[in-house]
Write a protein that holds these residues in place. Sequence first.
Motif, PDB file in Angstrom:
ATOM      1  N   LEU A  16     -24.877 -26.176 -19.687  1.00 43.39           N
ATOM      2  CA  LEU A  16     -23.893 -25.132 -19.410  1.00 43.39           C
ATOM      3  C   LEU A  16     -22.986 -25.499 -18.238  1.00 43.39           C
ATOM      4  CD1 LEU A  16     -22.910 -22.214 -20.007  1.00 43.39           C
ATOM      5  CD2 LEU A  16     -24.622 -21.420 -18.346  1.00 43.39           C
ATOM      6  N   HIS A  17     -23.522 -26.242 -17.270  1.00 38.27           N
ATOM      7  CA  HIS A  17     -22.753 -26.551 -16.062  1.00 38.27           C
ATOM      8  C   HIS A  17     -22.321 -28.007 -15.988  1.00 38.27           C
ATOM      9  CE1 HIS A  17     -23.251 -22.569 -14.369  1.00 38.27           C
ATOM     10  NE2 HIS A  17     -24.541 -22.616 -14.639  1.00 38.27           N
ATOM     11  N   LEU A  18     -22.186 -28.643 -17.133  1.00 37.18           N
ATOM     12  CA  LEU A  18     -21.641 -29.993 -17.223  1.00 37.18           C
ATOM     13  C   LEU A  18     -20.493 -29.987 -18.222  1.00 37.18           C
ATOM     14  CD1 LEU A  18     -24.901 -32.155 -17.353  1.00 37.18           C
ATOM     15  CD2 LEU A  18     -23.448 -31.715 -15.366  1.00 37.18           C
ATOM     16  N   VAL A  19     -19.371 -30.589 -17.847  1.00 36.31           N
ATOM     17  CA  VAL A  19     -18.224 -30.646 -18.760  1.00 36.31           C
ATOM     18  C   VAL A  19     -18.608 -31.471 -19.984  1.00 36.31           C
ATOM     19  CG1 VAL A  19     -15.846 -31.409 -19.037  1.00 36.31           C
ATOM     20  CG2 VAL A  19     -16.582 -30.426 -16.877  1.00 36.31           C
ATOM     21  N   ARG A  20     -18.352 -30.939 -21.157  1.00 42.53           N
ATOM     22  CA  ARG A  20     -18.808 -31.584 -22.383  1.00 42.53           C
ATOM     23  C   ARG A  20     -17.811 -32.627 -22.878  1.00 42.53           C
ATOM     24  NH1 ARG A  20     -21.339 -28.835 -27.797  1.00 42.53           N
ATOM     25  NH2 ARG A  20     -21.742 -30.791 -28.905  1.00 42.53           N
ATOM     26  N   LEU A  21     -18.357 -33.783 -23.254  1.00 45.92           N
ATOM     27  CA  LEU A  21     -17.545 -34.836 -23.862  1.00 45.92           C
ATOM     28  C   LEU A  21     -17.404 -34.547 -25.343  1.00 45.92           C
ATOM     29  CD1 LEU A  21     -16.145 -37.625 -23.529  1.00 45.92           C
ATOM     30  CD2 LEU A  21     -18.334 -38.664 -24.139  1.00 45.92           C
ATOM     31  N   LYS A  22     -16.174 -34.344 -25.815  1.00 43.05           N
ATOM     32  CA  LYS A  22     -15.938 -33.983 -27.214  1.00 43.05           C
ATOM     33  C   LYS A  22     -15.558 -35.176 -28.081  1.00 43.05           C
ATOM     34  CE  LYS A  22     -14.273 -29.957 -28.132  1.00 43.05           C
ATOM     35  NZ  LYS A  22     -13.409 -28.756 -28.285  1.00 43.05           N
ATOM     36  N   GLY A  23     -15.056 -36.246 -27.459  1.00 42.88           N
ATOM     37  CA  GLY A  23     -14.657 -37.407 -28.253  1.00 42.88           C
ATOM     38  C   GLY A  23     -14.274 -38.574 -27.375  1.00 42.88           C
ATOM     39  N   PHE A  24     -13.959 -39.681 -28.026  1.00 42.18           N
ATOM     40  CA  PHE A  24     -13.613 -40.895 -27.300  1.00 42.18           C
ATOM     41  C   PHE A  24     -12.708 -41.766 -28.156  1.00 42.18           C
ATOM     42  CE2 PHE A  24     -16.868 -42.332 -30.092  1.00 42.18           C
ATOM     43  CZ  PHE A  24     -16.642 -43.684 -30.289  1.00 42.18           C
ATOM     44  N   CYS A  25     -12.129 -42.772 -27.516  1.00 43.75           N
ATOM     45  CA  CYS A  25     -11.337 -43.780 -28.228  1.00 43.75           C
ATOM     46  C   CYS A  25     -11.629 -45.139 -27.607  1.00 43.75           C
ATOM     47  CB  CYS A  25      -9.838 -43.474 -28.132  1.00 43.75           C
ATOM     48  SG  CYS A  25      -8.774 -44.825 -28.725  1.00 43.75           S
ATOM     49  N   ALA A  26     -11.979 -46.110 -28.448  1.00 43.70           N
ATOM     50  CA  ALA A  26     -12.176 -47.499 -28.010  1.00 43.70           C
ATOM     51  C   ALA A  26     -11.426 -48.376 -28.997  1.00 43.70           C
ATOM     52  CB  ALA A  26     -13.654 -47.852 -27.968  1.00 43.70           C
ATOM     53  N   GLU A  27     -10.130 -48.503 -28.751  1.00 45.41           N
ATOM     54  CA  GLU A  27      -9.263 -49.208 -29.688  1.00 45.41           C
ATOM     55  C   GLU A  27      -8.451 -50.246 -28.930  1.00 45.41           C
ATOM     56  OE1 GLU A  27      -5.389 -47.827 -32.144  1.00 45.41           O
ATOM     57  OE2 GLU A  27      -7.212 -46.680 -32.596  1.00 45.41           O
ATOM     58  N   GLY A  28      -8.649 -51.532 -29.260  1.00 43.18           N
ATOM     59  CA  GLY A  28      -7.977 -52.586 -28.513  1.00 43.18           C
ATOM     60  C   GLY A  28      -8.389 -52.542 -27.055  1.00 43.18           C
ATOM     61  N   SER A  29      -7.404 -52.490 -26.160  1.00 42.04           N
ATOM     62  CA  SER A  29      -7.700 -52.416 -24.726  1.00 42.04           C
ATOM     63  C   SER A  29      -7.787 -50.973 -24.236  1.00 42.04           C
ATOM     64  CB  SER A  29      -6.604 -53.148 -23.930  1.00 42.04           C
ATOM     65  OG  SER A  29      -5.348 -52.542 -24.148  1.00 42.04           O
ATOM     66  N   TYR A  30      -7.567 -49.996 -25.134  1.00 41.90           N
ATOM     67  CA  TYR A  30      -7.574 -48.595 -24.733  1.00 41.90           C
ATOM     68  C   TYR A  30      -9.001 -48.051 -24.662  1.00 41.90           C
ATOM     69  CZ  TYR A  30      -2.596 -48.725 -25.897  1.00 41.90           C
ATOM     70  OH  TYR A  30      -1.263 -49.035 -25.946  1.00 41.90           O
ATOM     71  N   ARG A  31      -9.278 -47.317 -23.601  1.00 41.22           N
ATOM     72  CA  ARG A  31     -10.553 -46.616 -23.451  1.00 41.22           C
ATOM     73  C   ARG A  31     -10.219 -45.201 -22.973  1.00 41.22           C
ATOM     74  NH1 ARG A  31     -11.442 -50.609 -25.656  1.00 41.22           N
ATOM     75  NH2 ARG A  31     -13.001 -52.254 -25.241  1.00 41.22           N
ATOM     76  N   LEU A  32     -10.447 -44.209 -23.840  1.00 35.07           N
ATOM     77  CA  LEU A  32     -10.112 -42.827 -23.511  1.00 35.07           C
ATOM     78  C   LEU A  32     -11.310 -41.926 -23.792  1.00 35.07           C
ATOM     79  CD1 LEU A  32      -7.392 -44.174 -25.105  1.00 35.07           C
ATOM     80  CD2 LEU A  32      -6.406 -42.067 -24.223  1.00 35.07           C
ATOM     81  N   LEU A  33     -11.440 -40.876 -23.002  1.00 31.49           N
ATOM     82  CA  LEU A  33     -12.477 -39.877 -23.198  1.00 31.49           C
ATOM     83  C   LEU A  33     -11.807 -38.512 -23.345  1.00 31.49           C
ATOM     84  CD1 LEU A  33     -15.045 -41.004 -20.464  1.00 31.49           C
ATOM     85  CD2 LEU A  33     -15.122 -41.497 -22.908  1.00 31.49           C
ATOM     86  N   ALA A  34     -12.283 -37.724 -24.325  1.00 28.85           N
ATOM     87  CA  ALA A  34     -11.712 -36.398 -24.573  1.00 28.85           C
ATOM     88  C   ALA A  34     -12.757 -35.350 -24.206  1.00 28.85           C
ATOM     89  CB  ALA A  34     -11.298 -36.262 -26.038  1.00 28.85           C
ATOM     90  N   TYR A  35     -12.460 -34.544 -23.181  1.00 34.41           N
ATOM     91  CA  TYR A  35     -13.378 -33.515 -22.702  1.00 34.41           C
ATOM     92  C   TYR A  35     -12.881 -32.124 -23.111  1.00 34.41           C
ATOM     93  CZ  TYR A  35     -15.472 -36.967 -19.506  1.00 34.41           C
ATOM     94  OH  TYR A  35     -16.111 -38.054 -18.972  1.00 34.41           O
ATOM     95  N   GLU A  36     -13.796 -31.159 -23.018  1.00 35.36           N
ATOM     96  CA  GLU A  36     -13.374 -29.770 -23.193  1.00 35.36           C
ATOM     97  C   GLU A  36     -12.390 -29.418 -22.071  1.00 35.36           C
ATOM     98  OE1 GLU A  36     -16.300 -26.715 -22.285  1.00 35.36           O
ATOM     99  OE2 GLU A  36     -17.632 -28.234 -21.441  1.00 35.36           O
ATOM    100  N   TYR A  37     -11.407 -28.611 -22.402  1.00 34.60           N
ATOM    101  CA  TYR A  37     -10.373 -28.243 -21.439  1.00 34.60           C
ATOM    102  C   TYR A  37     -10.859 -27.096 -20.558  1.00 34.60           C
ATOM    103  CZ  TYR A  37      -5.984 -26.385 -19.618  1.00 34.60           C
ATOM    104  OH  TYR A  37      -4.998 -25.919 -18.796  1.00 34.60           O
TER     105      TYR A  37
END
Length: 815
Positions: free
Chosen positions: A543-564
């Motif tokens: 409940l008190h940790l921001v949830r990771l909803k998705g990610f991207c690992a494409e080529g040199s890109y590294r992205l994380l998608a969290y709840e807003y």
Amino acid sequence: MESRGFIRFLGFLALSTLFLSDICMASIRSTGAIEPGFQGSQMNWIDNNGLFLVSNNSEFGFGFTTTTDVTLFLLVVMHMETRRVIWAANRNFPVSNSDEFVFDKSGNVLLKKGGSVVWTTNTGDKGVSAMVLQDSGNLVLQGNDGNVTWQSFAHPSDTLISNQEFGEGMRLVSNPSPSNLSYILEIKSGDMILSAGYSTPQPYWSMGKDARRNINKNGGQVTLASIDANSWSFFDESKVLLWQFTISDPIDANATWIAVLGSDGFISFFNLHDQGSSSTTKIPDDPCGTPEACQPYFVCSGPSGNTKCQCPSGLSSSACKTGIASPCGQGKDSVGLVDAGTGLNYFALGYVSPSSETDLSGCKASCLSNCSCMAMFYDNSSRNCFLFDQVGSFQNSNRQSDLVAFVKMSSNENGGGDGGGKKGFPYVVIIAVSTVLVIFGLLFASFRYYKKKKKLPQSPDETSEEDNFLETLTGMPTRFTYNDLRTATNNFSVKLGHGGFGSVYRGSLPDGSQLAVKKLEGIGQGKKEFRAEVGIIGRIHHLHLVRLKGFCAEGSYRLLAYEYMANGSLDKWIFNRNREEPLLDWETRFNIAVGTAKGLAYLHEDCDAKIVHCDIKPENVLLDDNFLAKVSDFGLAKLMTREQSHVFTTLRGTRGYLAPEWITNYAISEKSDVYSYGMLLLEIIGGRKNFDPGESSEKSYLPFYAFKMLDEGKLRDILDSRLTIEGEDERVYTAVKVALWCIQEDMHLRPSMTKVVQMLEGLSPVSKPPLSSPLGYSSFFRSMTTSGEGTSSASAPSDCNTDAYLSAVQLSGPR
């Protein structure tokens, strides 16, 4: 026992006062003047953009500023509004953020780089009592009698400012050009002269020959110049005005102009009182009038903004290359003089004396017999011969001239005569064509191999492991493509913030759900390892940790998608002093403190192997629509490269949360997070940062003040004065005591985060914490003001990235 405890407290008070006095002396910006005994490094004043002294009128600042290499710094006087540097002490020897500026007790001022002195005023034992930054921008050292012992105006770098006297013996030197050539402005022989800093300087402009002067009194020798209002004025030794050069029209009596000698060889003028706007006036006024208007031996022609560079006709066969690497390293028989063509001029000819007066044959012979001569010019009408050991660009002569130019070239480069040239040509072409064919052949073969390999199907095992391993597990984060996240964030247009791990952008998925997309920077792992770590972080739900909803690992890109998180980070709410913004009440603050503690306790104790956050601070506590606190950025430390992990000890805003073990050789553990949480909790209670130089000396360092109030029984005084609490709320006293337990210097005295939660919720009693010194902060500052210990890598402990540390503390999922 009580008397012994009181004696211990007095000792702690004296020791802390000593440490904090050092901190205040080296971290609070002074106004007007500083006294001997002052020292520190760039890191001490990072909150003030490196500047530690400002003039009384606040227009100028003195301190450190970064170079094009952001890890290196110059000691400068700077105009505060425009950020223009008007004087620099160590242009040739930039220093690191841990190197020290010292104003010692003897009155000497120096700058160290490692253990060496790279700049000094040499004013020791000369009665210096103060360093003063005057309202004019002049940095001066004054004696007890007020006399100036040393001043920056007498040692200019590449800039002159209004009312600064520039006299004989002074030099303005530009920063080096891309070819490492510097330019020099000086007054000599009764004139102001601008020269190229070749081994034998070559002048290319003088005020005495500039037709733009609007006052011209003959008969005197110029010995002094200064900028006043909109003019550059030139005086003789009696300060009688001889010449005047207009910088800009119309006259503005309030303007503060600076003249800057640029690395391109031009002097440009800027008005500091008009946002640093530039004048159209330049010196010289001819765009082809500088030594590097074009490359060496090329001819410059055309008006300003539309100049052209071309190789003269006589040198076109060699593409303007002389073929001479070392002028005096070749025999006389291997070089010759080549006619460069007609209609040429050279920038220095109007300012240098001829080497001799002879005929053309004698001039050629002089150049050939002098191994350092690289070009010669001969004036048929005056019989003057000019020899040059280094050559810049040529100028196109617009009038009929008796001037001829010859360039010394290698016989090999010049073909050694027609016969040699014709013999060599086919071989050069054959070699060049063969090389190109081989390269194209290799590229074609590589392309075919790549296409063929791409068509081969991957093995089912490999596909499953690399592309679909997360989809086989329930509750795992979604794998997005880079285009998915770019579309969701409208091409990353709405930036929410930037932290040590990268920038965060707001996004929205097609189903309407909101995202916070973090573009990671400095990732040191491959795609497979990155996905494995994301899989671990993605399984952590609390409940008190921001949830990771998705990610991207494409080529040199590294992205994380969290709840807003709609209400952003905690720092925006507790540090905000804008009365128009809503104030977080005590109930909300206490709930945020408890929620943050619960999130950390889960990371430390409810995972297979504990996760140490390593960067607890208000910016990493996010708030949802209902002000529910959630910890963010947990588990990211292992995704960073080792170099990126050092951001924790060098970036502004984080240093106040670091436990003492970060600067000692003790291992980093979950107790380091407890220390950071204690600092965070004090800030939540006090509604201010843990170190605030704007407060009184007693209150500037919040932990010190909190321990003092604890001893005096005035814990309520620590509470944010803007808050209104009816009656006595025991939670205030509980929270303060819990915070002081958390920031104990001895990590073994700090409670676990589970114990912290129990104490805050009233499930465990909170005893009075020992009056331990919060010296982690003091030690951290002292480490930055001690040579050799200013960077995190100098004596870094095990951090959240080392193999030794990760063998005991791994990123993992829930039990």
